[in-house]
Design a protein around this motif. Structure first.
Motif, PDB file in Angstrom:
ATOM      1  N   GLY A 194      -2.766   5.716 -20.112  1.00 22.04           N
ATOM      2  CA  GLY A 194      -1.772   6.401 -20.926  1.00 22.04           C
ATOM      3  C   GLY A 194      -0.504   6.667 -20.136  1.00 22.04           C
ATOM      4  N   GLN A 195       0.554   5.982 -20.433  1.00 22.55           N
ATOM      5  CA  GLN A 195       1.799   6.060 -19.671  1.00 22.55           C
ATOM      6  C   GLN A 195       1.522   5.955 -18.174  1.00 22.55           C
ATOM      7  OE1 GLN A 195       4.539   9.144 -20.830  1.00 22.55           O
ATOM      8  NE2 GLN A 195       3.949   8.986 -22.971  1.00 22.55           N
ATOM      9  N   ALA A 196       0.702   4.985 -17.816  1.00 13.90           N
ATOM     10  CA  ALA A 196       0.302   4.779 -16.426  1.00 13.90           C
ATOM     11  C   ALA A 196       1.433   4.128 -15.638  1.00 13.90           C
ATOM     12  CB  ALA A 196      -0.948   3.908 -16.373  1.00 13.90           C
ATOM     13  N   ARG A 197       1.533   4.508 -14.372  1.00 15.40           N
ATOM     14  CA  ARG A 197       2.571   3.944 -13.514  1.00 15.40           C
ATOM     15  C   ARG A 197       2.140   4.051 -12.058  1.00 15.40           C
ATOM     16  NH1 ARG A 197       2.630   8.453 -15.584  1.00 15.40           N
ATOM     17  NH2 ARG A 197       3.511  10.307 -14.660  1.00 15.40           N
ATOM     18  N   ALA A 198       2.736   3.197 -11.235  1.00 17.83           N
ATOM     19  CA  ALA A 198       2.398   3.176  -9.808  1.00 17.83           C
ATOM     20  C   ALA A 198       3.627   2.802  -8.995  1.00 17.83           C
ATOM     21  CB  ALA A 198       1.279   2.172  -9.550  1.00 17.83           C
ATOM     22  N   TYR A 199       3.752   3.418  -7.827  1.00 24.63           N
ATOM     23  CA  TYR A 199       4.809   3.110  -6.873  1.00 24.63           C
ATOM     24  C   TYR A 199       4.131   2.957  -5.523  1.00 24.63           C
ATOM     25  CZ  TYR A 199       8.754   3.880  -3.712  1.00 24.63           C
ATOM     26  OH  TYR A 199       9.698   3.752  -2.726  1.00 24.63           O
ATOM     27  N   TYR A 200       4.281   1.791  -4.911  1.00 22.80           N
ATOM     28  CA  TYR A 200       3.573   1.554  -3.651  1.00 22.80           C
ATOM     29  C   TYR A 200       4.235   0.464  -2.834  1.00 22.80           C
ATOM     30  CZ  TYR A 200       1.630  -2.310  -6.311  1.00 22.80           C
ATOM     31  OH  TYR A 200       1.491  -3.440  -7.082  1.00 22.80           O
ATOM     32  N   ARG A 201       3.915   0.492  -1.537  1.00 22.79           N
ATOM     33  CA  ARG A 201       4.367  -0.542  -0.610  1.00 22.79           C
ATOM     34  C   ARG A 201       3.425  -1.723  -0.692  1.00 22.79           C
ATOM     35  NH1 ARG A 201       4.536   3.372   4.367  1.00 22.79           N
ATOM     36  NH2 ARG A 201       2.597   3.870   3.360  1.00 22.79           N
ATOM     37  N   VAL A 202       3.974  -2.896  -0.553  1.00 17.98           N
ATOM     38  CA  VAL A 202       3.166  -4.109  -0.450  1.00 17.98           C
ATOM     39  C   VAL A 202       3.266  -4.551   1.003  1.00 17.98           C
ATOM     40  CG1 VAL A 202       2.881  -6.487  -1.216  1.00 17.98           C
ATOM     41  CG2 VAL A 202       3.685  -4.740  -2.830  1.00 17.98           C
ATOM     42  N   CYS A 203       2.117  -4.600   1.667  1.00 17.26           N
ATOM     43  CA  CYS A 203       2.099  -4.976   3.085  1.00 17.26           C
ATOM     44  C   CYS A 203       1.808  -6.469   3.218  1.00 17.26           C
ATOM     45  CB  CYS A 203       1.042  -4.177   3.839  1.00 17.26           C
ATOM     46  SG  CYS A 203       1.429  -2.423   3.896  1.00 17.26           S
ATOM     47  N   ALA A 204       2.396  -7.069   4.232  1.00 14.34           N
ATOM     48  CA  ALA A 204       2.137  -8.476   4.535  1.00 14.34           C
ATOM     49  C   ALA A 204       0.697  -8.624   5.013  1.00 14.34           C
ATOM     50  CB  ALA A 204       3.116  -8.964   5.594  1.00 14.34           C
ATOM     51  N   GLU A 205       0.253  -9.861   5.150  1.00 10.44           N
ATOM     52  CA  GLU A 205      -1.130 -10.127   5.557  1.00 10.44           C
ATOM     53  C   GLU A 205      -1.492  -9.511   6.903  1.00 10.44           C
ATOM     54  OE1 GLU A 205      -2.524 -14.116   5.132  1.00 10.44           O
ATOM     55  OE2 GLU A 205      -1.461 -14.369   3.235  1.00 10.44           O
ATOM     56  N   ALA A 213      -1.228  13.604 -14.720  1.00  7.47           N
ATOM     57  CA  ALA A 213      -1.958  13.488 -13.455  1.00  7.47           C
ATOM     58  C   ALA A 213      -1.249  12.524 -12.508  1.00  7.47           C
ATOM     59  CB  ALA A 213      -3.380  13.007 -13.720  1.00  7.47           C
ATOM     60  N   VAL A 214      -1.147  12.917 -11.249  1.00  4.58           N
ATOM     61  CA  VAL A 214      -0.530  12.078 -10.218  1.00  4.58           C
ATOM     62  C   VAL A 214      -1.344  12.195  -8.937  1.00  4.58           C
ATOM     63  CG1 VAL A 214       1.515  11.666  -8.792  1.00  4.58           C
ATOM     64  CG2 VAL A 214       1.793  12.389 -11.163  1.00  4.58           C
ATOM     65  N   ALA A 215      -1.658  11.051  -8.331  1.00  2.69           N
ATOM     66  CA  ALA A 215      -2.325  11.009  -7.029  1.00  2.69           C
ATOM     67  C   ALA A 215      -1.368  10.366  -6.041  1.00  2.69           C
ATOM     68  CB  ALA A 215      -3.620  10.210  -7.111  1.00  2.69           C
ATOM     69  N   THR A 216      -1.275  10.923  -4.850  1.00  2.00           N
ATOM     70  CA  THR A 216      -0.385  10.376  -3.827  1.00  2.00           C
ATOM     71  C   THR A 216      -1.152  10.101  -2.548  1.00  2.00           C
ATOM     72  OG1 THR A 216       0.222  12.560  -2.975  1.00  2.00           O
ATOM     73  CG2 THR A 216       1.615  11.650  -4.717  1.00  2.00           C
ATOM     74  N   ALA A 217      -0.596   9.195  -1.761  1.00  2.00           N
ATOM     75  CA  ALA A 217      -1.116   8.914  -0.423  1.00  2.00           C
ATOM     76  C   ALA A 217      -0.305   9.733   0.569  1.00  2.00           C
ATOM     77  CB  ALA A 217      -0.999   7.429  -0.111  1.00  2.00           C
ATOM     78  N   ALA A 218      -0.907  10.128   1.660  1.00  2.00           N
ATOM     79  CA  ALA A 218      -0.234  10.972   2.642  1.00  2.00           C
ATOM     80  C   ALA A 218       0.899  10.251   3.356  1.00  2.00           C
ATOM     81  CB  ALA A 218      -1.241  11.492   3.661  1.00  2.00           C
ATOM     82  N   ARG A 219       0.756   8.941   3.543  1.00  2.00           N
ATOM     83  CA  ARG A 219       1.749   8.181   4.305  1.00  2.00           C
ATOM     84  C   ARG A 219       2.984   7.905   3.455  1.00  2.00           C
ATOM     85  NH1 ARG A 219      -0.246   2.691   6.813  1.00  2.00           N
ATOM     86  NH2 ARG A 219      -0.104   2.099   4.647  1.00  2.00           N
ATOM     87  N   ASP A 220       4.159   8.178   3.992  1.00  2.00           N
ATOM     88  CA  ASP A 220       5.402   7.939   3.268  1.00  2.00           C
ATOM     89  C   ASP A 220       5.793   6.474   3.318  1.00  2.00           C
ATOM     90  OD1 ASP A 220       7.099  10.993   4.243  1.00  2.00           O
ATOM     91  OD2 ASP A 220       5.573  10.605   2.740  1.00  2.00           O
ATOM     92  N   SER A 221       6.512   6.046   2.287  1.00  2.00           N
ATOM     93  CA  SER A 221       7.022   4.682   2.262  1.00  2.00           C
ATOM     94  C   SER A 221       8.433   4.658   2.838  1.00  2.00           C
ATOM     95  CB  SER A 221       6.981   4.139   0.834  1.00  2.00           C
ATOM     96  OG  SER A 221       7.729   4.970  -0.016  1.00  2.00           O
ATOM     97  N   LEU A 222       9.067   3.517   2.811  1.00  2.00           N
ATOM     98  CA  LEU A 222      10.379   3.333   3.438  1.00  2.00           C
ATOM     99  C   LEU A 222      11.413   4.355   3.015  1.00  2.00           C
ATOM    100  CD1 LEU A 222      10.951  -0.512   3.265  1.00  2.00           C
ATOM    101  CD2 LEU A 222      10.666   0.882   5.291  1.00  2.00           C
ATOM    102  N   ASP A 223      11.457   4.700   1.735  1.00  2.00           N
ATOM    103  CA  ASP A 223      12.498   5.589   1.252  1.00  2.00           C
ATOM    104  C   ASP A 223      12.105   7.063   1.355  1.00  2.00           C
ATOM    105  OD1 ASP A 223      10.637   5.794  -0.723  1.00  2.00           O
ATOM    106  OD2 ASP A 223      11.900   5.002  -2.312  1.00  2.00           O
ATOM    107  N   GLY A 224      11.016   7.369   2.041  1.00  2.00           N
ATOM    108  CA  GLY A 224      10.604   8.754   2.224  1.00  2.00           C
ATOM    109  C   GLY A 224       9.706   9.290   1.133  1.00  2.00           C
ATOM    110  N   HIS A 225       9.444   8.495   0.099  1.00  2.00           N
ATOM    111  CA  HIS A 225       8.560   8.914  -0.988  1.00  2.00           C
ATOM    112  C   HIS A 225       7.161   8.364  -0.755  1.00  2.00           C
ATOM    113  CE1 HIS A 225      11.869  10.483  -3.349  1.00  2.00           C
ATOM    114  NE2 HIS A 225      12.541   9.388  -3.063  1.00  2.00           N
ATOM    115  N   PRO A 226       6.128   9.153  -1.074  1.00  2.00           N
ATOM    116  CA  PRO A 226       4.767   8.649  -0.884  1.00  2.00           C
ATOM    117  C   PRO A 226       4.408   7.592  -1.925  1.00  2.00           C
ATOM    118  CG  PRO A 226       4.717  10.778  -1.944  1.00  2.00           C
ATOM    119  CD  PRO A 226       6.159  10.509  -1.593  1.00  2.00           C
ATOM    120  N   ASP A 227       3.461   6.730  -1.605  1.00  2.00           N
ATOM    121  CA  ASP A 227       2.876   5.830  -2.598  1.00  2.00           C
ATOM    122  C   ASP A 227       2.131   6.707  -3.591  1.00  2.00           C
ATOM    123  OD1 ASP A 227       3.791   3.859  -0.892  1.00  2.00           O
ATOM    124  OD2 ASP A 227       1.807   3.228  -0.235  1.00  2.00           O
TER     125      ASP A 227
END
Length: 186
Positions: free
Chosen positions: A128-139, A86-100
């Motif tokens: 179970g083999q959980a993973r996440a890729y996301y942008r960290v935004c400043a305050e 299972a994978v859930a994505t956000a619509a907005r792309d991150s810097l490298d063109g891949h979604p969070d």
């Protein structure tokens, strides 16, 4: 299409072979899609498939998995569960063109309604083999402070109206945090 009636009321419907269900907010495709119906409203749904894996899409989110279950009391999406890769994505792309994104062997997405009536993702729980890729935004919520890739036995992400609030990794956690070369927008 198969269905059940109680009296003259539709109580269950199933689409087999390239199922396609649409609402104002979401589109769900899969080999097979079934819905439980009460008081003329969808209250629960399931989707599965081999040749066409379930793919649920809205303008803001997607979820793909081997099977998907939906809870929709009052015809409002409350919870979506994905099982098997299972994978859930956000619509907005991150810097490298891949979604969070957040993924795992199973994934539970919970939704709530804002004061303005908008349905928002509030929590993702991957196991179970959980993973996440996301942008960290400043305050300020506008500048990228870094990119994060994390993995562990469980990843729990909570969200607010402006995006990710917190990500917690449990059990054999590791990952990579990268700071951007220059100031970029979230």
């Amino acid at each position: 299409v198969a269905f059940r009636l109680t009296g003259r009321d539709l109580t269950w419907v199933e689409a087999r072979g390239r199922g396609d269900a649409r609402s104002n907010d979401w589109r769900l495709t899969a080999d097979t899609i079934a819905f439980d119906i009460a008081s003329r409203q969808i209250v629960h749904g399931t989707a599965w498939g081999d040749s066409l894996r379930p793919d649920a899409r809205s303008t803001r989110y997607t979820m793909r998995a081997d099977s998907v279950a939906l809870d929709t009391p009052d015809q409002q999406l409350k919870e979506m569960r994905g099982y098997g890769a299972a994978v859930a994505t956000a619509a907005r792309d991150s810097l490298d063109g891949h979604p969070d994104w957040v993924g795992g062997d199973s994934l539970v997405a919970q939704f709530d309604t804002t004061g303005a009536g908008l349905r928002l993702l509030t929590r993702l729980d991957a196991r179970g083999q959980a993973r996440a890729y996301y942008r960290v935004c400043a305050e300020d919520g506008k500048t990228i402070a870094g990119l994060n890739y994390s993995r562990g036995k469980r990843v729990v992400a909570t969200f607010g109206e402006k995006g990710v609030r917190r990500v917690r990794v449990e059990g054999q956690g590791d990952g990579v945090y990268l700071e951007p070369d220059s100031t970029a927008s979230c």
